[in-house]
Design an enzyme around this catalytic site. Structure first.
Site, PDB file in Angstrom:
ATOM      1  N   GLU A  49       0.785  -1.288   0.100  1.00 29.46           N
ATOM      2  CA  GLU A  49       0.022   0.025   0.134  1.00 29.46           C
ATOM      3  C   GLU A  49       0.858   1.353   0.056  1.00 29.46           C
ATOM      4  O   GLU A  49       2.112   1.239   0.186  1.00 29.46           O
ATOM      5  CB  GLU A  49      -0.796   0.096   1.281  1.00 29.46           C
ATOM      6  CG  GLU A  49      -0.061   0.218   2.766  1.00 29.46           C
ATOM      7  CD  GLU A  49      -1.114   0.121   3.799  1.00 29.46           C
ATOM      8  OE1 GLU A  49      -2.271   0.248   3.820  1.00 29.46           O
ATOM      9  OE2 GLU A  49      -0.353   0.491   4.877  1.00 29.46           O
ATOM     10  N   HIS A  51       0.334   5.606   1.168  1.00 36.11           N
ATOM     11  CA  HIS A  51      -0.690   6.651   1.594  1.00 36.11           C
ATOM     12  C   HIS A  51       0.078   7.929   2.106  1.00 36.11           C
ATOM     13  O   HIS A  51       1.517   7.879   2.163  1.00 36.11           O
ATOM     14  CB  HIS A  51      -1.290   6.219   2.989  1.00 36.11           C
ATOM     15  CG  HIS A  51      -0.482   5.173   4.024  1.00 36.11           C
ATOM     16  ND1 HIS A  51       0.671   5.483   4.482  1.00 36.11           N
ATOM     17  CD2 HIS A  51      -0.700   3.808   4.352  1.00 36.11           C
ATOM     18  CE1 HIS A  51       1.176   4.526   5.167  1.00 36.11           C
ATOM     19  NE2 HIS A  51       0.398   3.405   4.966  1.00 36.11           N
ATOM     20  N   HIS A  55       5.377   5.993   8.400  1.00 39.17           N
ATOM     21  CA  HIS A  55       5.457   4.955   9.506  1.00 39.17           C
ATOM     22  C   HIS A  55       6.727   5.036   9.845  1.00 39.17           C
ATOM     23  O   HIS A  55       7.745   5.279   9.137  1.00 39.17           O
ATOM     24  CB  HIS A  55       5.351   3.599   8.760  1.00 39.17           C
ATOM     25  CG  HIS A  55       3.976   3.091   8.279  1.00 39.17           C
ATOM     26  ND1 HIS A  55       2.718   3.480   8.927  1.00 39.17           N
ATOM     27  CD2 HIS A  55       3.679   2.713   7.280  1.00 39.17           C
ATOM     28  CE1 HIS A  55       1.756   2.942   8.414  1.00 39.17           C
ATOM     29  NE2 HIS A  55       2.316   2.470   7.343  1.00 39.17           N
ATOM     30  N   HIS A  89       4.897   0.399   0.190  1.00 40.95           N
ATOM     31  CA  HIS A  89       5.524  -0.449   1.189  1.00 40.95           C
ATOM     32  C   HIS A  89       4.709  -1.816   1.647  1.00 40.95           C
ATOM     33  O   HIS A  89       3.707  -1.721   1.317  1.00 40.95           O
ATOM     34  CB  HIS A  89       5.816   0.284   2.527  1.00 40.95           C
ATOM     35  CG  HIS A  89       4.349   0.917   3.114  1.00 40.95           C
ATOM     36  ND1 HIS A  89       3.871   2.004   2.439  1.00 40.95           N
ATOM     37  CD2 HIS A  89       3.828   0.440   4.173  1.00 40.95           C
ATOM     38  CE1 HIS A  89       2.884   2.165   3.428  1.00 40.95           C
ATOM     39  NE2 HIS A  89       2.840   1.353   4.302  1.00 40.95           N
ATOM     40  N   CYS A 103       5.045   0.075  14.930  1.00 44.69           N
ATOM     41  CA  CYS A 103       4.723   0.725  14.032  1.00 44.69           C
ATOM     42  C   CYS A 103       4.014   1.895  14.632  1.00 44.69           C
ATOM     43  O   CYS A 103       2.904   1.892  15.051  1.00 44.69           O
ATOM     44  CB  CYS A 103       3.885   0.146  12.913  1.00 44.69           C
ATOM     45  SG  CYS A 103       3.370   1.377  11.469  1.00 44.69           S
TER      46      CYS A 103
HETATM   47 MN    MN Z   1       1.282   1.607   5.590  1.00 45.18          MN
END
Ligand code: MN
Length: 135
Positions: A49, A51, A55, A89, A103
């Site tokens: 994904e 976004h 992270h 990632h 995370c």
């Molecule tokens: Mn992610």
């Protein structure tokens, strides 16, 4: 690495259906950042994904690899991974070991988007990424 899944008293064990063999435990939430612990079973993976939010990851147990944009790297305990905004990632456990990692994400964040066909063609054009995605 021996022993079972890392657990914390009073923290609910959530399954993540977008991944494979993936559990999530939310250790801190409700303030500026959320701190989650993810664990992948041997052979498990997180969804591929991207976004707008970032992270910050620290590996706590096991072994595996991650893809961040066009780079694949092996992972072992204490490794640190920064995933920049809009970087593709994915995290994958080794076939014979779990992969557990913290995370940290902003409490207010956008949803992850899956790659489209053109994104997958571009990612798979990188040999190391193609190997990673088919591992
Ligand atoms: Mn992610």
């Amino acid at each position: 690495m021996s022993g079972g899944l890392l657990r914390w008293p009073g923290v609910e064990l959530l399954t993540e259906p977008r991944g494979r063999g993936m559990t999530k435990q939310v250790l801190f939430a409700g303030a500026d950042v959320d701190v989650r612990y993810f664990e992948l079973e041997p052979g498990g993976w997180t969804p591929l994904e991207h976004h707008g939010h970032t992270h910050r990851v620290m590996v706590l147990r096991g072994r595996g690899a991650c893809l961040v944009e066009d780079t694949v790297r092996p992972l072992a305990p204490q490794d640190l991974v920064f995933v920049p905004s809009w970087a593709w990632h994915q995290f994958r456990a080794a076939a014979d070991a779990p992969l557990g990692f913290l995370c940290i994400v902003p409490a207010e964040r956008d949803a992850g988007l899956a790659p489209g066909p053109a994104d997958l063609v571009r990612l798979r054009a990188i040999p190391a990424v193609a190997d990673f995605l088919s591992s």
